[in-house]
Design a protein around this motif. Sequence first.
Motif, mmCIF file in Angstrom:
data_model
loop_
_atom_site.group_PDB
_atom_site.id
_atom_site.type_symbol
_atom_site.label_atom_id
_atom_site.label_comp_id
_atom_site.label_asym_id
_atom_site.label_seq_id
_atom_site.Cartn_x
_atom_site.Cartn_y
_atom_site.Cartn_z
ATOM 1 N N LEU A 48 -0.266 -98.256 -18.931
ATOM 2 C CA LEU A 48 0.506 -97.023 -19.032
ATOM 3 C C LEU A 48 -0.345 -95.845 -18.593
ATOM 4 O O LEU A 48 -1.493 -95.694 -19.042
ATOM 5 N N ASN B 221 3.310 -97.436 -10.681
ATOM 6 C CA ASN B 221 4.572 -97.590 -11.399
ATOM 7 C C ASN B 221 5.355 -98.807 -10.922
ATOM 8 O O ASN B 221 6.078 -99.439 -11.693
ATOM 9 N N ARG C 238 3.496 -98.696 -16.001
ATOM 10 C CA ARG C 238 4.509 -97.653 -15.976
ATOM 11 C C ARG C 238 3.840 -96.289 -16.098
ATOM 12 O O ARG C 238 2.741 -96.160 -16.637
ATOM 13 N N TRP D 238 7.556 -92.211 -11.231
ATOM 14 C CA TRP D 238 7.486 -92.087 -12.688
ATOM 15 C C TRP D 238 8.657 -92.796 -13.347
ATOM 16 O O TRP D 238 9.722 -92.933 -12.760
ATOM 17 N N GLY D 239 8.408 -93.244 -14.585
ATOM 18 C CA GLY D 239 9.445 -93.936 -15.322
ATOM 19 C C GLY D 239 10.091 -93.081 -16.378
ATOM 20 O O GLY D 239 11.262 -93.276 -16.724
ATOM 21 N N LEU E 37 9.585 -98.070 -21.999
ATOM 22 C CA LEU E 37 9.504 -98.555 -20.620
ATOM 23 C C LEU E 37 8.876 -99.940 -20.540
ATOM 24 O O LEU E 37 9.323 -100.790 -19.759
#
Length: 289
Positions: free
Chosen positions: A19, A46, A51, A79-80, A214
Motif C-alpha cells: 500500500l 497500482n 494499491r 490511484w484506488g 482496496l
Amino acid sequence: MTLPSPLNGLRELAADYDLLLCDVWGVIHNGRESWAEACDALSRFNRDHGRVVLISNAPRPAAAVVAQLEELRVPRDSWGAFVTSGDATRVELAKRAPGPGWIIGPERDWPLYEGLGLEIAGGAADAAFISVTGLFDDTVETPEDYRERLAAGAARNLEMICANPDRVVQRGDQLIWCGGSLADLYESLGGRVTMVGKPFDPIYDLALKEGERLLGLPVERSRVLCIGDGVITDVLGANRQGLDCLFIAQGIHGDAGRGANGRLDPARAAALLKAEGTYARYAMLDLTW
C-alpha cells in the motif's frame, strides 16, 4: 545524522510494499500541471504491485477534488482511493454542529460544509468555534492580514478547527500561504487549534481503512509506504504512524535537496529532515518508476 537511501525509481522497492499513501500536491502535480513520470509510477504500482491511496491536505471532501485531478490529467488508474483533510474535518465539524461556526477560507472550499447543518457566524463575536480552510484570497493576502481578527477569537477562547495543516503549497513556481499558517498565528496569539490533516492521526485512520477496503485484508503496517514532499506534514505524519517514508526532496523545498551535480544529495535531504526532527527511509528528487 542518518541519511535516507537514494532511489533511482519506485520500482526498486515496489515488491516490498502492498500500500502506498501518496501525497498529491508537490508529488504528482503543482496545481497547474501534472507530472507524467510521477503519475506513471503510481499507475504501475497500482496495477501490478499493490494499491495506492492518495492522501491530501486539501480542505475539501475528496469528491470535490477529483475534478481537479481530472483537469490536470492525472490518470484514474494511478490511484484506488482518495482521502483528504476535508474528509476528516467533516467528522470533527459534525460533532460541533450547529455551531455557529466562523468560516475563514475561499468560496471554493464551501463543499466542506454541505449537509452538516452548521449555522454560519459573522465573526468572532457570535461564533462558537472557528473553521479555517485557508486565506480568503491567497494570491494577495498573508497571515498578518488576519492578526487583528484572529486576536478577537483568541480573546474569546474560541477553538479553531484547521482543515489544512499545510503552511505553504507550491502553485506553479510560487509558494502560496495555506490554512496551517493561520493556525500557527492563532496559536501564537494564545488560541486553541485542532488539526486533522497530515501529520495528525484522523486522516491516516481514514487512509488506512481505505487501504484495507482496496486490498480486501488487514493492512500490515510494515508493508505501507508514505510518499510526500512536506517535511512537517508527510514525513512527520509517517514517523508518528511508524510507517516507512519516501521523501520527495524537491517539491516545496525547491533545490534544497539537490547536489552540485544536479542529482539528489542525501546529506542535504537529511539536513532538511533533521531540522524538523524527522527521518525518511528513502529519498528522491522527483517520483519516477
